[in-house]
Structures are given as structure tokens and as C-alpha cells.
Design an enzyme around this catalytic site. Sequence first.
Site, short mmCIF file in Angstrom:
data_model
loop_
_atom_site.label_atom_id
_atom_site.label_comp_id
_atom_site.label_asym_id
_atom_site.label_seq_id
_atom_site.Cartn_x
_atom_site.Cartn_y
_atom_site.Cartn_z
N ASP A 79 -40.12 -10.98 -22.38
CA ASP A 79 -40.54 -9.58 -22.35
C ASP A 79 -41.63 -9.28 -21.32
OD1 ASP A 79 -42.42 -11.11 -23.65
OD2 ASP A 79 -42.92 -9.59 -25.14
N GLU A 80 -41.85 -10.18 -20.40
CA GLU A 80 -43.01 -10.04 -19.51
C GLU A 80 -42.68 -10.61 -18.14
OE1 GLU A 80 -47.77 -11.22 -19.80
OE2 GLU A 80 -46.33 -12.10 -21.17
N ASP A 139 -44.62 -5.39 -19.44
CA ASP A 139 -44.75 -6.03 -20.75
C ASP A 139 -44.11 -5.12 -21.79
OD1 ASP A 139 -45.44 -7.52 -22.92
OD2 ASP A 139 -47.61 -7.43 -22.61
#
Length: 474
Positions: free
Chosen positions: A121-122, A27
Site C-alpha cells: 500500500d505504499e 500511502d
Amino acid sequence: MSAEVGERVPLRGGRPDPTRPGVMHLDLDAFFAAVEQRDKPSLRGKPVVVGGTGGRGVVATASYEARVFGIGSAMPTARARRLCPNAAYLAGRFEAYRTVSHQVMELAHALSPLVEPLSFDEAFVDLSAVHEGLDVAAVTDIAERFRADVRHRTGLTVSVGVGASKLVAKIASDLRKPDALVVVPPAEQEALLAPMSVRKIPGVGAVTGDRLIRSGLKTIGDLAAADEGELVRMLGKAHGSGLLAFARGIDPRPVVSEREAKSVSAEETFAVDLTDRADLDERIRRMADRVAARLATSGVSGRTITIKVRRYDFSTLNRSRTLPHASSSAKEISHHATELLDAIDVADGVRLLGVGVSGLSEYSQIDLLAEIEEDPETLPDEDEPEGVAEGVAEGVAEGGSAHPYGPPAATGWRPGQDVTHTGFGAGWVQGSGAGRVTVRFEGPHTPVGRIRTFRDDDPDLAPADPPVFTPEPT
């Protein structure tokens, strides 16, 4: 009543080994804001808010400096401005975020072919797909090298959690943010989870969390010790049993590298054709509750809400609405489904009614990236995210204080936008209005830049691609 879920999974791992910490969750920290601070030296160490900049805009990401003021994702931008009027409010730059996301996912794929992105983003990574005999020392080494590679290639920090399942890995990545690594040995999993709030479990939203807490189930440990029958009576079979399994650390979900859009739906066929609007609205509400419960149990949310109406003459109508964000909220599903039904003539009777949600992903928060891409000022009222109040005029916070980073001008300049000037070079739009545009000339590898103001139609000023971040030689 029926429910349907269809998916295609070309590459997927097996059930995670509960005795090995083989699942990694990554993350990127305050992703959008971190990219802005990287590329704009003048914003480093200062509060930065990225999201919709219109009066009805929504915060996508706030830097950690902005979070000190209570600003968070999904907050109305108007409220954020009241909390921190001197923050930099930027509209977001998709190409810059896509580039960094691609770089990070490439590094993740170097660890394993089984990478399941949840958003820009993860992602989850199945380390057991290529590494045998994983133990805490081995995964710690792998994760630390990955974090170092991300920092070197992108200039950003990433928080990583590793555990025996998706559930534990995702919870672990959030424990010590930002810029942290938490590896949970399977033997310590129960002790880690037990004191945490039940709200930490995927699928426990505000409503379910309140019900559990009112019943005395405040922690994951409390929930793990609960009677399954009582949970099923309280939450339904699927939701109750699913949450109990999560509370006990049981999460057999594999890491899936690619998936087709799924849908979850519920429908009812009536013994007698229904014509009463209030009755139909209540049926929609109940179906929305069932759909939301299934979404929550699966840890997913969706952007497209659909209703299916079979009329008295067996003709079938389908109506849908795609939201600017993903949702698993029963209230929101019911609201939009009811509005869709309002546009259909039901005077002659309805034989069947259905409610569905599609365009699903495991990113259960609001899809704020879409909120940035959409011009908030053009969104119709019914597409406004739940809980977002009407804002104030662009560029002015309630109370009358002008915002220092002004609104985009009529010519289309957006705060944070990359530009280039024939005389001064590359920079970014700090603010605009009243026929002027203010630009700060700097980039990721320059000192803090100087500010210049131009006419908003200056022929020497033009939009530009995002600056290139160049890693330092190793």
C-alpha cells in the site's frame, strides 16, 4: 568486523533535485481494513481490525473507526479485543489486497517509470523522471489527478506527500491522513520539519529517540542544530552523521524501481578462540547493535537473521531464522541470534562470529502481511514478534467476554473469508464455531446483506474468489 550490502538496481533515478518537489510518496489509507469495508457494506463506518485472529495474533491494520479506541498496527489482537470487543476481527484476504495493490501501482507507473514499492500500500514515485521544470502547482495537479484515479478505480482513498526528497515526501504523506495531499515547497521544508519530534525521522526508533530526547534534542530542529561530533560519539559515525543529514533535510537517496534482496552484517575474528557462552552472547549483542544501527541509518529492516560461526578447526557454520515480520530492532536481532548460537556446540572454541540480517526492504514497520498469512497458532514461541504477549484462547477476550466474530472452525472457515452458497449467492464468513458457520450475503455493490447460519460442512457452501469491484462510469 565487516559489513556488506549488495544490491542490483536495474532502473533508478539520479539524486533528487533539492530545489524541486519531484518525489511523491503514496500511502493507501488503512489499506486492508479499507478493502474490507469496501467489499462488505455492513462494515462501513464501523470499527474493523484485520490481522492474526489467533490468541497470539497481531493487528495488521485497523480502520479509523477502530483507531478511536486506541487500536493500532502491531498491537496484539488479544489487547485490541479488550479495547474494542465489538469490532469486526477479520483474518485478511490476500488476493483482494494484491489485486488492489496491482491496480494502484499501475496508476503510479503511468506517472513515471520510476516507482519504488515499499509494501502493498505504499510507494515512492520519481516525478522528475518524466516531468521537467516541476513546481508546486504542477505536482499538485499531478497528485490530485492520481488520487482521483485511485478512488475511481479502486473505491479507496490514498494520502500523498510530495517533496524534494524521499524523507520529506514520506513525512508529508502522513501529516493529514486520511485522504489528503500535502506538497512541501523546498523553501518551506526547514520550517515544516523543525518543530516535529525527532521520532519522525527514519531510523529514530524507541531507543535512539529516548537517547536524543534525554540529551535535549527533542525536535528535528534541535537535531539539525546539534554538533556532529557529539552525535557521532553518542550514536556512532554512520548513524549519527546520517540522522544529522536527515534533520537538515539532506536525503540524496534515489527512487529505485527494482532491487535485489540486500544484507547487512557484522562479524569479529578473535585473537584467542572463545568458549565462554556469556562472552559470546555479549559479542552477539554488540554486533546486533551495530547491525541495527546500519539498518536504521539506511531506513530498512529485514526478516531473516543469520549467524556465522567459524570453529576452532576452521569449519564454518551458518544458521538462520526467518521471522514472520521485518525488524530492525537490536534487541530482537540479538535475541534470535543468541538462540541460534545456543544450538551450536562451542565447547572447543570459536574463532569468528558474525550476525547478519537479510531480506531487507524499506518498509520499516512489522511485515504484518506475513503475520496474516501465517497461522498465528502454529508459530513457535521464538518467532513471536517482540513485545507481543501471550494471548488468550481464540474467540474469547481476557475477562471472559465472547468475541462476536468467532474463530475459524476446524473445517477452515476464517472470519472475513469470501464464500458462495448455491441458494443465496456470494457472501463472507462473519463467524464460526460449534459446528456452525454464519455468513452475511452482500458485496461491494449491494445493500447491507442478510445473515444466514449453516452447518460448517454444508455441501452448498464453498470458498470463493474475492468479489469484483466495478468502477462507476465516468
